[in-house]
Design a protein around this motif. Structure first.
Motif, PDB file in Angstrom:
ATOM      1  N   UNK A  58      -7.612  12.102   3.601  1.00 58.90           N
ATOM      2  CA  UNK A  58      -7.282  11.233   4.315  1.00 58.90           C
ATOM      3  C   UNK A  58      -8.249  10.289   4.455  1.00 58.90           C
ATOM      4  N   UNK A  99       0.774  -1.266  -0.013  1.00 65.90           N
ATOM      5  CA  UNK A  99      -0.096  -0.128  -0.057  1.00 65.90           C
ATOM      6  C   UNK A  99       0.861   1.162   0.011  1.00 65.90           C
ATOM      7  N   UNK A 132       4.115  10.554  -1.911  1.00 65.32           N
ATOM      8  CA  UNK A 132       3.681  11.050  -3.148  1.00 65.32           C
ATOM      9  C   UNK A 132       2.867  12.386  -3.223  1.00 65.32           C
ATOM     10  N   UNK A 133       2.309  12.468  -1.953  1.00 65.26           N
ATOM     11  CA  UNK A 133       1.726  13.943  -1.920  1.00 65.26           C
ATOM     12  C   UNK A 133       2.975  15.092  -1.855  1.00 65.26           C
ATOM     13  N   UNK A 134       3.926  14.756  -1.187  1.00 65.58           N
ATOM     14  CA  UNK A 134       4.980  15.887  -1.135  1.00 65.58           C
ATOM     15  C   UNK A 134       5.268  16.108  -2.622  1.00 65.58           C
ATOM     16  N   UNK A 147       2.024   7.570   0.490  1.00 68.29           N
ATOM     17  CA  UNK A 147       1.103   8.485   0.296  1.00 68.29           C
ATOM     18  C   UNK A 147       1.723  10.022   0.657  1.00 68.29           C
ATOM     19  N   UNK A 148       2.234   9.821   1.944  1.00 65.66           N
ATOM     20  CA  UNK A 148       2.582  11.357   2.097  1.00 65.66           C
ATOM     21  C   UNK A 148       3.959  11.699   1.125  1.00 65.66           C
ATOM     22  N   UNK A 186      -1.407  19.034  13.323  1.00 62.67           N
ATOM     23  CA  UNK A 186      -1.333  17.999  12.911  1.00 62.67           C
ATOM     24  C   UNK A 186       0.214  17.817  12.106  1.00 62.67           C
ATOM     25  N   UNK A 200       3.414   7.767   7.946  1.00 62.85           N
ATOM     26  CA  UNK A 200       2.192   8.155   6.924  1.00 62.85           C
ATOM     27  C   UNK A 200       1.407   8.914   8.051  1.00 62.85           C
ATOM     28  N   UNK A 201       1.381   8.503   9.198  1.00 63.11           N
ATOM     29  CA  UNK A 201       0.039   9.196  10.033  1.00 63.11           C
ATOM     30  C   UNK A 201       0.803  10.651  10.531  1.00 63.11           C
ATOM     31  N   UNK A 223       3.129  22.081   6.807  1.00 66.40           N
ATOM     32  CA  UNK A 223       2.235  22.163   5.609  1.00 66.40           C
ATOM     33  C   UNK A 223       1.026  22.985   5.832  1.00 66.40           C
ATOM     34  N   UNK A 241       1.918   1.870  -3.360  1.00 64.35           N
ATOM     35  CA  UNK A 241       0.684   2.289  -4.291  1.00 64.35           C
ATOM     36  C   UNK A 241       0.419   3.855  -3.808  1.00 64.35           C
ATOM     37  N   UNK A 242       0.836   4.125  -2.414  1.00 64.03           N
ATOM     38  CA  UNK A 242       0.522   5.617  -2.226  1.00 64.03           C
ATOM     39  C   UNK A 242      -0.755   5.943  -1.762  1.00 64.03           C
ATOM     40  N   UNK A 243      -1.066   4.787  -0.747  1.00 63.57           N
ATOM     41  CA  UNK A 243      -2.541   5.050  -0.200  1.00 63.57           C
ATOM     42  C   UNK A 243      -2.394   5.544   1.354  1.00 63.57           C
ATOM     43  N   UNK A 244      -2.994   6.279   1.665  1.00 62.24           N
ATOM     44  CA  UNK A 244      -3.084   7.023   3.156  1.00 62.24           C
ATOM     45  C   UNK A 244      -2.897   6.033   4.145  1.00 62.24           C
ATOM     46  N   UNK A 245      -2.376   6.657   5.255  1.00 63.47           N
ATOM     47  CA  UNK A 245      -1.801   5.723   6.438  1.00 63.47           C
ATOM     48  C   UNK A 245      -0.515   5.171   6.273  1.00 63.47           C
TER      49      UNK A 245
END
Lengths: 482, 99, 522, 630
Positions: free
Chosen positions: C141, A380, A394-396, A391-392, C71, A467-468, C75, A383-387
């Motif tokens: 999220x 995951x 890819x978001x960056x 993900x963070x 949080x 991730x969190x 950002x 794949x870039x899924x949150x948590x």
């Protein structure tokens, strides 16, 4: 070499000393466990030398190396990565290799030395030397299981292609040197940014150098070696190639092009953009129907480095989301994931073969819940899924891309990450699908030792934690950036 | 004191470079591939020497020395692998057609 | 603290259920039931406290309950949960349907029970998070967290072709979510460059002035993100596959709640953030809504798999919501909220019913079914009520919503409202067709099956009472959402002037004059 | 007494709930008591309220009882409230009174049916919904009742659900009425946006100020309401569903498809007379629809063989008369005809039910015969009903109500000579098919023995209804015959008075005499053709043209055939071909495309080192060309 330089170079020196000590130890008594422990201790010593190097001021150490915050961050990253890689290597060699296993750690440490050298180099010579140290030790590492031919073939293949690409790199360097007159990165970049657009030879030289970078990062036109080598090499070595060696080169790439604004010079921008786009597409498309997990991870790493190149192209225009910060965060999260994934592949293997085929993972959920939770978390994250930190990361990258208005690249990145989801999900699908009776016999039951169990747990928790709650890592990255 | 201008030097080096490159691409025998790689690396070294000469600095030649050593290291490891490869063949361990 | 409790409680419940699942099969069921009941009590208490004290008259920008803490400060991302009338309604719906989903999978799920309830509760946690999150990053999220457990739910406990369905569902939502993420980020940067303060805070982002051309693309990004979830027609094809393969509880949660996240997104985020672009795009969106209604109804009529038919009906009902949202006046919005709630109940009920039939006969093929009324009159009776609710019979919940939406849409454009009323006819055709093929006709294959068990009857009774209550006493719901929707319209008042006077009727004074002398009836 | 108004609809709903939930448990006896009792109580209260309404009417001749606010959103406010005035009084009375007798009758008719309590549950729900419709204070509540009755007709037509044909007929009824309801809904929206409220009284009072006569909006909304009315009352474009609705049990046909539900359209138009007066165009439309329907249904009725379908077509044509009356502006005459028609048509259906029961559930008239002697009570009541339907002059109530309509069709404010001619011709046709039915079923030799002799629970309703069918008419005598206007005075408070009759009295006499004579003539013709020598008819129908005509009339003038081709086939074909949702093909194409790319790139992974070197060289060449070009 003043005392102050000496302190600065302490981490590298300790890293260089460790293989020597190990050789002496081997000479006295050849024992696999001691060698492994010694190398881990050496790495930890080098790790603890980093704070010392950080607080002595003055970055330039002879005009070859520059040990600044950025380099030290990568030092720490690579030391940790190698430590983590040693644990599964130990178990892997115990299981699969009958010959003498101690030389493996020598090669591993020299390779790390080469990669660390890359991160700190500031000069063509140091760049070339570190690259060659890294490559040569990797040839041997890839072919370590010398009683089986696929390892040797991968090694040979890697050798020839690496040699060709470093030849191109050298030729490029010579062209650049012929125009610039100095091999320092700073001078080269100043020369390029002033009269880059009309001095044909220097730009051609840089284009040729890109081959060297491209080969090591396994981006599109130069990616063909990676699937075969990943498959042929033992799992821990593939982990090392995918993480530490690529990390080193990436650090150097960013340092080399730090002040040079890619978007301005049209040829370089087009080259890098094309490379990034094709890496993403080719990486994802080839991975779609891949049934061998190692090759799948190889293709996915091609795609991931396509994403990183997008951040690289985005450069440092936007003070809020620097390209280099995004790429570094991506690299950290990528290290954790890819090393964890290859470790699991290493664990799911027995004497005859490694658990490379997708069918080896069928019904893993119901046989080994914790192992499969770790692998799903890693999938995951890729794949870039949150948590997950993926993900963070890819978001960056998306943020840095959008801040410099690279709309087409961003759209392509989105499409590719949607494509990517498919084959990462196929792995998880394989894991939770039911096992039919006769197939149960052929499955390899993984033997997860305590140490690798703990390590896996640490990696997964780190993954979810980043991730969190990524503020910690973001803070340290932002501090370390030049 | 520079008899040959930079451009001619670079042209010579690139000719040499491309012969090596073509050698790698065409020849099927792995030994010859190693030889062609050597040629390519030396060509790069030659280019460095010319560049160094252009600027009257010794860096080019120092670079050439390094190139020589690393090329030698690579070939050594390459030969070791090839020998191990054929030993395995004697014990008839299946071979993938990689050439 | 209740807001964090609302979703953290379910995450805890999920973990507990999974752990308990390793020892015995029964424990996870009771644990999740207990957690859901507590969740329902808390959300209903929240609703009552909203109704009783000043919750009804919140000024614009005021929230009934708010929790904000930093949080990722670098950002400008905050852990910002807040609730107004609209969100409370949806949270109560989540807990109510969640409870029913747990109850209806009591017998249906036998193997790996712990992991099943873990996934179920985590989906509900993600959904309640979506309805509360007001930081765009946090919203995204939760938006994505909903996916993973649902993916596992469909993938592991689904029916024959589940892998194709679950991967298709995942990629659809993931890709559209990423497009939405780009729009969020672009908005974030535009706001940042204008005001220098980079934040994802919904309230702050509301005011950003975006040039019309860019605003259109950003709005399109959001539209794609929510349109896939809604589902709007061109991007709806994942829903029937996901439904046919999902287990009953999965279908109930998917139809009842996951679709509502898309609808909620339209109301909360799309229009307020991009009012001008929304207004320009309104006509296209409404046409899509109409196509959705008619097209999906016709396709539903042709299906012979029961669950696929019900899946297409929810696509058709969601077409009404699309109409209501883009008409963007008070009547249409109140209607859209009503449809969201009533559709959740009626389609959820239909799925539970179909699930029960499947558990008994192991087939959903309508050609094989038939004549079940004689075998199970109670199931038949309840099935009839739910089918009538879904075709919009007055007195049941759906009609109120659909009528209000059409009333609101009529004010915006008459032809669209007229065309949408054709939806009434189309929905009648497929609902009656469904009833005829399953319950009426001769019992050709002599199905023998036990009638509804007390557990099932209690689920159905709860749903019937809810549908009747919403149908005959919708005012409590309308009152709850009135102020929230007024605030949203306040935000976009610059582009959407209030309820436009009908075309040809006279000026207002004359109207009042004539009404005054009659002394108005009520 | 008025405060008990809310009890009137509540009792049937309560009955429905009890029967629906505990139906199976409490057995047939008790469910009969509950079923009939609830309607009886509600009828009792209606009568009591009616008496009080007559003795001391509430101020303004209207009483409103509000229960609770139903929907309140922005400026759209609708509450559940009952409005009682003369018009709703008449309808409520008819619904509950006739309903009670039919419930009593069906306790015996449905005695041996296993869905006994379910039947009574649906019937109670129907009466409740109908009362909501007639007593609704606003158009939305009316719409609620409107759809409710549509639902109950669906449930009851498809009551014997085992036979799919009944299911088809039930679905056909519900969908066709739903088409009308959709039109009506749009009408409601239009009204709301013109008057900012759906409250009927408010609309009627404000309408003259807001709309000038002939206003475009007035015409549009009234036509849309007409669309709804046409759907529910089975008038011309949407009348195809009523004949098939005979698939339901006969008491249902009696109550729903004869007496009450089908006249909902009449109630709607009568209730909204305020806006209809503002739109003369729609008034003429209503009249034309009425006239056309009565002719079409009349002709179709002539060729039917099933006794219930004859009655069904006659209902359609009689409602055509009512629409005609409303169309020409004779409001109270239309409502009066509704009341009378309710009595004798319910009577005819119940009698037909008794006959069917007695003939082993045989419905084809030509298979029966000679029942006059076997079922005397049924025969005489059936005869009274038919006489009243055929408008036998002077003695039957039907004559007075229909004659008034025929007269107003000419002399009414909106009347015309053509409408009058259509009405007269319609009356003639009605008389013909009615007595054709009587002669064929009751005279001639008895073909089948009697399987079931009706008991008192059948006879009493028949006799009661027969009484009203005969003497109901005397409360409204036309000008020429004693000019008694009890009913229209009662209706004055709710409906505008008809200022018809500007023609001389002699014309009125002429039209009455003419209709009477024509009716008698057609009765004789029916007697001659179907009793004296059937031969003429048989050899007429054997000719090609004759047979074609008979089939054409039998199928209800081919409307079914037309609609089948026009709507049903295209809709079904369109949705069947699109079963796999063609939009999905695009989303199946995408993964296929990805797979093709996969195989395309797969070629590059040959495993040969030399190919990889070529790859690298290719990369170099591309970057060099880029450097050269840019």
């Amino acid at each position: 070499m003043t005392g102050h330089d000496f302190l600065k170079l302490m981490p590298i020196i300790i890293l260089a000393a460790t293989p020597l000590i190990i050789m002496l130890a081997i000479a006295i008594k050849r024992n696999h466990l001691i060698t492994a422990v010694l190398s881990v201790v050496g790495l930890f010593a080098a790790l603890f030398a980093i704070p010392g190097a950080k607080y002595t001021n003055g970055d330039q150490v002879s005009n070859l190396f520059i040990i600044d915050q950025y380099a030290l961050f990568y030092f720490a990253l690579m030391f940790l990565a190698t430590i983590v890689i040693i644990v599964p290597s130990f178990q892997y060699l115990e299981l699969r290799f009958k010959g003498n296993r101690e030389e493996y750690y020598l090669l591993l440490l020299t390779a790390t030395f080469g990669s660390v050298g890359l991160a700190a180099s500031n000069h063509f010579i140091s760049f070339f030397l570190s690259l060659e140290i890294l490559s040569v030790s990797l040839y041997a590492l890839v072919a370590y299981l010398r009683h089986q031919n696929d390892g040797i073939e991968a090694g040979l293949k890697y050798l020839i292609l690496a040699a060709v690409s470093s030849a191109f790199l050298l030729f490029g360097m010579s062209l650049v040197y012929s125009q610039v007159g100095s091999m320092q990165f700073k001078d080269v970049i100043n020369f390029l940014s002033q009269n880059g657009n009309y001095n044909f030879i220097s730009i051609a030289g840089v284009a040729l150098m890109v081959v060297g970078f491209g080969f090591k990062l396994a981006v599109v036109p130069f990616h063909m070696w990676s699937p075969d080598v990943y498959q042929g090499a033992p799992a821990p070595v593939s982990a090392f190639i995918a993480s530490v060696s690529k990390g080193g080169i990436l650090a150097l790439l960013f340092r080399f092009f730090a002040e040079f604004n890619i978007v301005q010079s049209r040829p370089l921008f087009t080259i890098f953009a094309l490379i990034a786009v094709f890496s993403m597409f080719v990486g994802n498309f080839l991975a779609l129907l891949q049934s061998n997990v190692k090759r799948l991870l190889a293709y996915s790493s091609i795609a991931h480095f396509g994403y990183i190149l997008v951040a690289f192209i985005a450069g440092n225009a936007q003070q809020q989301f620097k390209g280099v910060e995004a790429a570094t965060f991506y690299i950290v999260s990528y290290f954790i994931t890819i090393i964890g994934a290859f470790m699991i592949i290493g664990l799911i293997s027995n004497e005859e073969r490694e658990g490379m085929e997708m069918s080896d993972y069928r019904g893993l959920y119901w046989r080994h819940p914790w192992l499969s939770v770790a692998l799903s978390a890693m999938m995951f994250s890729l794949a870039g899924i949150p948590l997950t930190s993926g993900f963070i990361a890819k978001y960056y990258i998306l943020a840095s891309g959008i801040s410099t208005k690279l709309w087409t690249l961003i759209i392509i990145l989105i499409i590719n990450s949607a494509l990517g989801v498919y084959y990462y999900l196929r792995v998880t699908v394989e894991m939770f699908s039911n096992v039919d009776a006769e197939q149960k016999a052929t499955l390899i039951s993984p033997n997860v030792g305590i140490l690798s169990g703990i390590l896996l747990a640490v990696l997964t928790i780190a993954l979810v934690w980043l991730g969190v709650y990524p503020t910690g890592l973001i803070g340290s990255i932002q501090a370390a950036m030049f | 004191m520079i008899a040959i201008s930079l451009n001619t030097g670079l042209i010579i080096a690139s000719i040499m470079f491309f012969t090596g490159l073509i050698g790698v691409m065409i020849r099927k025998n792995i030994m010859f591939m190693l030889i062609s790689i050597e040629i390519m690396l030396n060509a790069a070294g030659l280019a460095f020497v010319f560049a160094g000469a252009q600027h009257g600095q010794a860096d080019g030649q120092i670079m050439f020395l390094f190139i020589l050593t690393t090329a030698a290291a690579e070939v050594a490891v390459g030969l070791a692998l090839i020998i191990q490869f054929y030993q395995n063949l004697k014990r008839s361990i299946p071979m993938l057609p990689i050439i | 603290m209740t807001l964090t409790f609302l979703f953290a409680w379910l995450i805890l419940g999920g973990l507990l259920a999974w752990l308990a699942g390793r020892w015995n099969k029964e424990a996870p069921r009771w644990i999740s039931l207990g957690f859901m009941i507590v969740h329902l009590i808390v959300s209903v208490r929240l609703w009552i406290s909203f109704l009783t004290n000043k919750g009804l008259t919140l000024a614009q920008g005021e929230w009934f309950l708010m929790e904000k803490s930093p949080w990722i400060p670098q950002w400008g991302i905050q852990y910002f949960l807040a609730v107004d009338g609209l969100s409370i309604l949806l949270i109560v719906l989540t807990s109510f349907l969640g409870l029913l989903a747990v109850a209806c999978s009591w017998k249906g799920i036998q193997e790996r029970v712990g992991f099943f309830f873990f996934n179920l509760l985590w989906i509900l946690a993600g959904i309640s998070g979506v309805f509360m999150a007001l930081d765009l990053f946090l919203f995204y999220f939760f938006w994505e967290i909903m996916l993973i457990p649902l993916y596992f739910l469909i993938g592991i406990w689904g029916h024959s072709n589940r892998i194709y369905a679950t991967i298709k569902f995942f990629i659809f939502t993931q890709a559209s979510g990423l497009f939405m993420l780009i729009s969020i980020l672009a908005l974030y940067f535009i706001h940042g460059s204008q005001t220098g303060h980079y934040t994802f805070d919904y309230v702050e982002l509301l005011g950003t002035q975006v040039s019309p051309k860019i605003a259109f693309w950003l709005m399109l990004g959001f539209f794609l993100g929510f349109g896939v979830k809604l589902p709007a027609v061109p991007v709806h094809t994942w829903l029937p596959d996901a439904h046919t393969e999902a287990p009953t509880a999965g279908s109930v949660v998917l139809a009842g709640l996951v679709l509502k996240a898309g609808a909620y997104g339209f109301i909360r985020f799309l229009m307020p953030l991009f009012p001008q672009a929304g207004k320009e795009f309104a006509m296209v969106a409404m046409i899509l809504g109409i196509i959705g209604i008619i097209y999906a109804a016709m396709v539903a009529f042709a299906q012979n798999d029961l669950k696929r038919l019900v899946a297409y009906t929810s696509v058709s009902h969601m077409g009404f919501v699309l109409l209501g949202v883009f008409a963007w006046n008070q009547l249409a919005l109140q209607g859209a909220v009503m449809i969201i709630l009533s559709h959740g109940l009626s389609t959820g009920a239909l799925f539970i019913l179909v699930g029960d039939i499947y558990d008994r006969l192991h087939t959903r093929d309508m050609d094989k079914l038939g004549g079940l009324w004689s075998v199970t009159p109670r199931l038949g009776g309840f099935g009839m009520v739910f089918a009538l609710a879904s075709l919009g019979l007055p007195g049941l919940a759906n009609f109120v919503g659909e009528f209000l939406v059409l009333l609101g849409v009529y004010q915006v454009s008459v032809p669209i409202a007229a065309l949408a009323t054709l939806g009434f006819i189309a929905s009648t055709i497929y609902s009656l067709w469904m009833i005829q093929k399953t319950f009426f006709g001769k019992n050709v294959n002599e199905w023998k099956m036990p009638d509804a068990t007390p557990r099932e009857i209690s689920i159905y009774a709860a749903l019937v009472v809810a549908l009747l209550w919403l149908g005959l006493f919708p005012n409590t719901v309308l009152r709850t959402s009135r102020q929230a929707l007024k605030n949203l319209q306040q935000i976009t008042s610059q582009y959407f002037q209030g309820s436009k006077e009908a075309t040809t009727n006279p000026s207002v004074e004359e109207l009042n004059k004539s009404r005054s002398n009659y002394g108005g009836l009520e | 007494m008025y405060d008990l108004l809310w009890l009137v609809p509540t009792f049937p709903f309560l009955g429905f709930l009890i029967l629906a939930i505990f139906g199976k448990k409490i057995g047939k006896k008790l469910s009969a008591v509950v079923g009939v009792g609830s309607i009886g109580l509600s009828a009792l209260i209606t009568i009591l309220i009616g008496i009080q309404f007559l003795t001391n009417p509430p101020e303004g001749h209207a009483f409103v009882q509000t229960l609770w606010t139903w929907i309140a959103a922005d400026d759209f406010k609708v509450n559940i409230a009952f409005h009682l005035d003369a018009l709703s009084m008449v309808f409520a009375f008819v619904v509950t009174f006739v309903g009670f007798w039919i419930h009593l009758y069906s306790t015996e008719y449905m005695a041996d049916d296993e869905g006994f309590s379910r039947f009574f549950a649906y019937m109670n729900l129907f009466v409740g919904a109908m009362l909501m419709l007639v007593m609704g204070d606003n158009l939305l509540l009316l719409y609620l009742g409107w759809e409710g009755v549509g639902l109950c007709s669906y449930l009851l037509i498809g009551f014997w659900y085992r036979d799919p044909a009944n299911g088809y007929a039930a679905r056909k009824a519900f969908i066709v009425t739903r088409v009308g309801d959709a039109a009506m809904a749009v009408g409601l929206f239009m009204l709301f946006y013109s008057f900012k409220s759906l409250n009927i009284q408010e609309i009627l009072s404000v309408a003259p100020h807001v709309w000038s006569p002939g206003n475009k909006l007035a015409v549009a909304s009234t036509l849309l309401l007409l669309g709804g009315a046409v759907g529910k009352s089975a008038q011309l474009p949407l009348q195809v569903w009523l004949p098939d609705a005979m698939a339901g049990p006969t008491p249902t046909s009696a109550l729903i498809h004869a007496a009450t539900m089908v006249t909902a359209g009449v109630y709607l138009i009568a209730r909204m007379n305020g806006i209809y007066l503002l739109a003369p165009l729609s008034m003429t439309a209503v009249a034309i629809v009425g006239a056309a329907t009565l002719l079409v249904a009349g002709f179709a009725g002539m060729a039917q063989t099933d006794i219930k379908r004859v009655l069904a077509y006659s209902t359609v044509s009689q409602i055509g008369y009512m629409f005609l009356a409303l169309g020409v502006g004779a409001w109270s005459a239309g409502v009066f005809h509704f009341m009378i028609h309710a009595f004798f048509k319910a009577l005819l259906f119940l009698a037909a039910g008794a006959i069917i029961l007695a003939q082993h559930h045989e419905q084809n008239m030509f298979k029966m015969g000679g029942l006059a002697k076997a079922l005397p009570v049924t025969f005489w009541t059936f005869l009274i009903g038919s006489a009243s339907l055929a408008a036998l002059p002077l003695i039957t109530a039907g004559f007075y109500s229909k004659d008034a309509i025929i007269w107003y069709a000419w002399s009414g404010p909106n009347g015309s000579i053509y409408l009058w001619m259509a009405a007269v011709f319609g009356a003639m046709v009605t008389a013909f098919y009615t007595f054709r039915m009587v002669f064929v079923t009751f005279f001639g030799e008895q073909k089948m023995e009697i399987s079931h002799y009706p008991t008192w629970r059948v006879h009493i309703p028949l006799i009661a209804l027969a009484f009203f069918a005969l003497f109901g008419g005397f409360i409204e005598l036309p000008g020429t015959l004693g000019h008694l206007t009890l009913f229209s005075d009662f209706m004055k408070s709710a409906l505008p008075v008809v200022e018809g009759g500007h023609h001389e009295v002699s014309l009125e006499i002429f039209s009455q005499v003419l209709t009477a004579v024509l009716a008698l003539v057609s009765i004789f013709v029916a007697y001659y053709l179907y009793l004296k020598n059937m031969q003429i008819v048989t050899n007429f129908t054997s000719t090609k043209f004759g047979h074609g005509l008979q089939q054409f009339l039998l199928s209800g003038l081919g409307f079914d055939w037309l609609y089948e081709r026009l709507f049903i086939r295209p809709y079904v074909w369109l949705s069947r071909t699109n079963k796999r949702d063609f939009i999905d093909f695009f989303y199946v194409f995408l993964p296929w495309l990805a797979r093709q790319f996969h195989y395309l790139f797969k070629y590059t992974q040959t495993g040969k080192v030399r190919r990889y070197v070529v790859g690298i060289v290719f990369g170099v060449l591309v970057s060099i060309t880029i450097v050269v070009i840019l």
